[in-house]
Design a protein around this motif. Structure first.
Motif, PDB file in Angstrom:
ATOM      1  N   GLU A 177      71.355  11.831  58.475  1.00  0.00           N
ATOM      2  CA  GLU A 177      71.397  10.589  59.245  1.00  0.00           C
ATOM      3  C   GLU A 177      72.693  10.556  60.037  1.00  0.00           C
ATOM      4  O   GLU A 177      73.769  10.807  59.493  1.00  0.00           O
ATOM      5  CB  GLU A 177      71.303   9.380  58.317  1.00  0.00           C
ATOM      6  N   THR A 178      72.597  10.233  61.322  1.00  0.00           N
ATOM      7  CA  THR A 178      73.774  10.275  62.180  1.00  0.00           C
ATOM      8  C   THR A 178      73.692   9.208  63.263  1.00  0.00           C
ATOM      9  O   THR A 178      72.615   8.657  63.539  1.00  0.00           O
ATOM     10  CB  THR A 178      73.914  11.667  62.830  1.00  0.00           C
ATOM     11  N   VAL A 179      74.825   8.924  63.875  1.00  0.00           N
ATOM     12  CA  VAL A 179      74.880   7.982  64.990  1.00  0.00           C
ATOM     13  C   VAL A 179      74.341   8.670  66.237  1.00  0.00           C
ATOM     14  O   VAL A 179      74.657   9.835  66.501  1.00  0.00           O
ATOM     15  CB  VAL A 179      76.328   7.500  65.224  1.00  0.00           C
ATOM     16  N   LYS A 180      73.528   7.969  66.988  1.00  0.00           N
ATOM     17  CA  LYS A 180      72.960   8.540  68.204  1.00  0.00           C
ATOM     18  C   LYS A 180      74.067   8.985  69.151  1.00  0.00           C
ATOM     19  O   LYS A 180      75.022   8.255  69.397  1.00  0.00           O
ATOM     20  CB  LYS A 180      72.074   7.512  68.912  1.00  0.00           C
ATOM     21  N   GLY A 181      73.916  10.187  69.669  1.00  0.00           N
ATOM     22  CA  GLY A 181      74.891  10.702  70.618  1.00  0.00           C
ATOM     23  C   GLY A 181      75.998  11.522  69.992  1.00  0.00           C
ATOM     24  O   GLY A 181      76.720  12.225  70.698  1.00  0.00           O
ATOM     25  N   MET A 187      62.934  12.650  62.275  1.00  0.00           N
ATOM     26  CA  MET A 187      62.128  11.929  61.294  1.00  0.00           C
ATOM     27  C   MET A 187      62.042  10.442  61.619  1.00  0.00           C
ATOM     28  O   MET A 187      60.990   9.815  61.476  1.00  0.00           O
ATOM     29  CB  MET A 187      62.726  12.114  59.894  1.00  0.00           C
ATOM     30  N   ASP A 188      63.154   9.863  62.092  1.00  0.00           N
ATOM     31  CA  ASP A 188      63.180   8.424  62.354  1.00  0.00           C
ATOM     32  C   ASP A 188      64.347   8.122  63.287  1.00  0.00           C
ATOM     33  O   ASP A 188      65.321   8.884  63.347  1.00  0.00           O
ATOM     34  CB  ASP A 188      63.342   7.652  61.040  1.00  0.00           C
ATOM     35  N   GLU A 189      64.246   7.022  64.022  1.00  0.00           N
ATOM     36  CA  GLU A 189      65.356   6.620  64.876  1.00  0.00           C
ATOM     37  C   GLU A 189      65.328   5.123  65.128  1.00  0.00           C
ATOM     38  O   GLU A 189      64.288   4.469  65.063  1.00  0.00           O
ATOM     39  CB  GLU A 189      65.324   7.375  66.207  1.00  0.00           C
ATOM     40  N   ARG A 218      70.857   4.780  65.548  1.00  0.00           N
ATOM     41  CA  ARG A 218      70.937   5.870  64.580  1.00  0.00           C
ATOM     42  C   ARG A 218      69.715   6.782  64.660  1.00  0.00           C
ATOM     43  O   ARG A 218      68.658   6.388  65.164  1.00  0.00           O
ATOM     44  CB  ARG A 218      71.080   5.321  63.149  1.00  0.00           C
ATOM     45  N   GLU A 219      69.905   8.008  64.134  1.00  0.00           N
ATOM     46  CA  GLU A 219      68.820   8.988  64.078  1.00  0.00           C
ATOM     47  C   GLU A 219      68.797   9.635  62.698  1.00  0.00           C
ATOM     48  O   GLU A 219      69.838   9.757  62.045  1.00  0.00           O
ATOM     49  CB  GLU A 219      69.021  10.093  65.124  1.00  0.00           C
ATOM     50  N   ASP A 225      74.063  22.109  64.152  1.00  0.00           N
ATOM     51  CA  ASP A 225      72.766  22.390  63.529  1.00  0.00           C
ATOM     52  C   ASP A 225      72.864  23.431  62.423  1.00  0.00           C
ATOM     53  O   ASP A 225      72.205  23.307  61.380  1.00  0.00           O
ATOM     54  CB  ASP A 225      71.769  22.864  64.591  1.00  0.00           C
ATOM     55  N   TRP A 226      73.680  24.459  62.628  1.00  0.00           N
ATOM     56  CA  TRP A 226      73.723  25.530  61.637  1.00  0.00           C
ATOM     57  C   TRP A 226      74.408  25.108  60.352  1.00  0.00           C
ATOM     58  O   TRP A 226      74.078  25.598  59.269  1.00  0.00           O
ATOM     59  CB  TRP A 226      74.364  26.779  62.223  1.00  0.00           C
ATOM     60  N   ARG A 227      75.339  24.192  60.431  1.00  0.00           N
ATOM     61  CA  ARG A 227      75.918  23.660  59.194  1.00  0.00           C
ATOM     62  C   ARG A 227      74.846  22.938  58.388  1.00  0.00           C
ATOM     63  O   ARG A 227      74.787  23.048  57.160  1.00  0.00           O
ATOM     64  CB  ARG A 227      77.074  22.704  59.509  1.00  0.00           C
ATOM     65  N   GLU A 228      73.964  22.213  59.088  1.00  0.00           N
ATOM     66  CA  GLU A 228      72.910  21.476  58.390  1.00  0.00           C
ATOM     67  C   GLU A 228      71.819  22.412  57.862  1.00  0.00           C
ATOM     68  O   GLU A 228      71.266  22.177  56.784  1.00  0.00           O
ATOM     69  CB  GLU A 228      72.302  20.416  59.320  1.00  0.00           C
ATOM     70  N   PHE A 229      71.504  23.481  58.597  1.00  0.00           N
ATOM     71  CA  PHE A 229      70.555  24.464  58.067  1.00  0.00           C
ATOM     72  C   PHE A 229      71.132  25.144  56.822  1.00  0.00           C
ATOM     73  O   PHE A 229      70.410  25.405  55.851  1.00  0.00           O
ATOM     74  CB  PHE A 229      70.214  25.513  59.128  1.00  0.00           C
ATOM     75  N   ASP A 230      72.436  25.442  56.848  1.00  0.00           N
ATOM     76  CA  ASP A 230      73.078  26.011  55.656  1.00  0.00           C
ATOM     77  C   ASP A 230      73.001  25.032  54.491  1.00  0.00           C
ATOM     78  O   ASP A 230      72.749  25.425  53.343  1.00  0.00           O
ATOM     79  CB  ASP A 230      74.542  26.354  55.943  1.00  0.00           C
ATOM     80  N   ASN A 231      73.232  23.743  54.774  1.00  0.00           N
ATOM     81  CA  ASN A 231      73.119  22.726  53.724  1.00  0.00           C
ATOM     82  C   ASN A 231      71.697  22.662  53.180  1.00  0.00           C
ATOM     83  O   ASN A 231      71.482  22.443  51.977  1.00  0.00           O
ATOM     84  CB  ASN A 231      73.521  21.355  54.267  1.00  0.00           C
ATOM     85  N   SER A 232      70.717  22.859  54.059  1.00  0.00           N
ATOM     86  CA  SER A 232      69.320  22.848  53.630  1.00  0.00           C
ATOM     87  C   SER A 232      69.042  23.986  52.661  1.00  0.00           C
ATOM     88  O   SER A 232      68.386  23.803  51.625  1.00  0.00           O
ATOM     89  CB  SER A 232      68.401  22.959  54.854  1.00  0.00           C
TER      90      SER A 232
END
Length: 414
Positions: free
Chosen positions: A352-356, A315-317, A321-322, A361-368
């Protein structure tokens, strides 16, 4: 004056007596699991902990305010017509090596069941459960065979008690924050979640009992492919075994989470598919070995759920950060046997996370999905004008009718 005081006292005493004796007596059956011999090995940590947890659970429930009287099974006097059990249906540890760390997810779920003692018919079910993730830096023992089984029991113990001291794990820690713990020192864990549900059960008689719950769960071919490790994603680590993606476990998680969220938001009992049930019946076993056969209710209304897919986009960077969006897409149908109303719903969970930095991903999809389900339940309670056109395929008026229909229908099953 003395006579008037005596009359007032007598009236107050009689009022209290009538109120006390008007409360219905309910039998407490405690913790149970499936009575099938092949299922016993599916609950190794629960079986190791139940001798400590079960008495504490009754102690907690007994101390809470309830609209009924509760008597332990075996000590109950005659006259009880209903019973409450906590039927554990899943204990699971999944995960493994992910990036440079070892990631495990510990899950235990159950259903609080109110049933008739005479006909053994289930009257209400309320899903409960907890899940917790643990990250280990040592990847040398990052397999099911090498994992520390004593630590597994400690972690499940802490899930029951609502404590989080695993980082201090040692033999002394097991004694201090599991074996020797009391209710006074426990936190907001699974035990208190169960206590809250049990103490708030409505046990009054109903002339026309109707049931709602989770019906069919389906996964589209594309969603199944993504969950199995296609389209630049790995197979979902929390729902993958030696044979690959475990579709049934994922469906169980979806149905449990949706039912629990809607049930707790609207204070309505919802039936979820019970592991081990055959022909509308499930056999449970009490701690003393006695087995019972309960007849599960047929659903008058159901939520049928289709998992349609997932998408990840940047979405943004900035130079450091990303911001990533994790999209989840579901179709929710609700209604009776003859007709159902349908809505496609979606959610974009922003991370939102620090680059690198490594991202699971699956934890975030579960959160979604969790965020989407919570918002969906809130819309049933009170519809928001902006949410419907943004998160569904419906215009506001159409969506308002859809959610009002669900709310009005669920009122019939309370």
């Amino acid at each position: 004056m003395r006579s008037l005081t005596a009359k007032i006292f007598l009236s107050f005493f009689l009022f209290l007596s009538i109120d006390i004796y008007s409360e219905e007596a309910i039998t407490w059956g405690g913790y149970t699991i499936s009575a099938k011999s092949k299922d016993k090995d599916l609950f190794p940590n629960f079986n190791a902990l139940k001798e400590k947890m079960a008495p504490m659970q009754y102690q907690l429930v007994e101390a809470m305010d309830k609209p009924y009287l509760l008597s332990p099974r075996g000590l109950a006097s005659t006259g009880q017509t209903k019973s409450i059990v906590v039927a554990f249906d899943k204990e699971r540890i999944t995960g493994g090596k992910l990036g440079d760390v070892c990631l495990w997810q510990y899950t235990i779920t159950a259903q609080v069941i109110l049933f008739e003692l005479e006909g053994m018919n289930v009257l209400q079910t309320h899903p409960v459960g907890r899940s917790r993730n643990y990250v280990e830096q040592d990847v040398s023992s990052c397999t099911t065979e090498k994992r520390d089984k004593e630590r597994d029991r400690f972690r499940f113990c802490q899930i029951f008690l609502g404590l989080e001291t695993d980082e201090n794990y040692s033999k002394a820690e097991v004694q201090n924050n599991c074996n020797n713990i009391t209710l006074i020192n426990s936190g907001n864990g699974l035990m208190k979640e169960i206590g809250h549900v049990v103490s708030n059960l409505g046990i009054s008689e109903k002339k026309n009992i109707r049931f709602a719950g989770i019906g069919n769960i389906s996964i589209t071919d594309r969603a199944r492919a993504i969950l199995s490790g296609k389209e630049d994603f790995i197979s979902h680590p929390f729902f993958t075994n030696e044979s690959g993606f475990d579709e049934q476990s994922y469906k169980d998680w979806i149905s449990q989470y949706i039912a629990k969220t809607i049930s707790s938001t609207l204070s309505v009992p919802l039936v979820v598919p019970f592991a081990g049930s055959v022909g509308g019946k499930v056999q449970l076993k009490y701690s003393d070995g006695t087995a019972i056969d309960l007849t599960l209710p047929e659903l008058d209304y159901s939520f049928d759920i289709a998992i349609r897919g997932f998408a990840k986009s940047l979405m943004d960077e900035t130079p450091k950060r990303e911001a990533w969006v994790y999209g989840s897409y579901i179709t929710m149908d609700f209604g009776g046997l003859i007709s159902k109303q349908s809505s496609k719903v979606k959610n974009g969970y922003v991370l939102e996370t620090v680059k690198g930095d490594f991202i699971n991903d699956w934890r975030e999809f579960d959160n979604s999905i969790k965020e989407l389900v919570k918002e969906y339940a809130k819309q049933i309670e009170k519809t928001e004008r902006k949410w419907i056109p943004q998160q569904t395929n419906m215009k506001y008026k159409e969506g308002k009718r859809y959610f009002e229909y669900i709310k009005e229908t669920l009122e019939q099953v309370k």
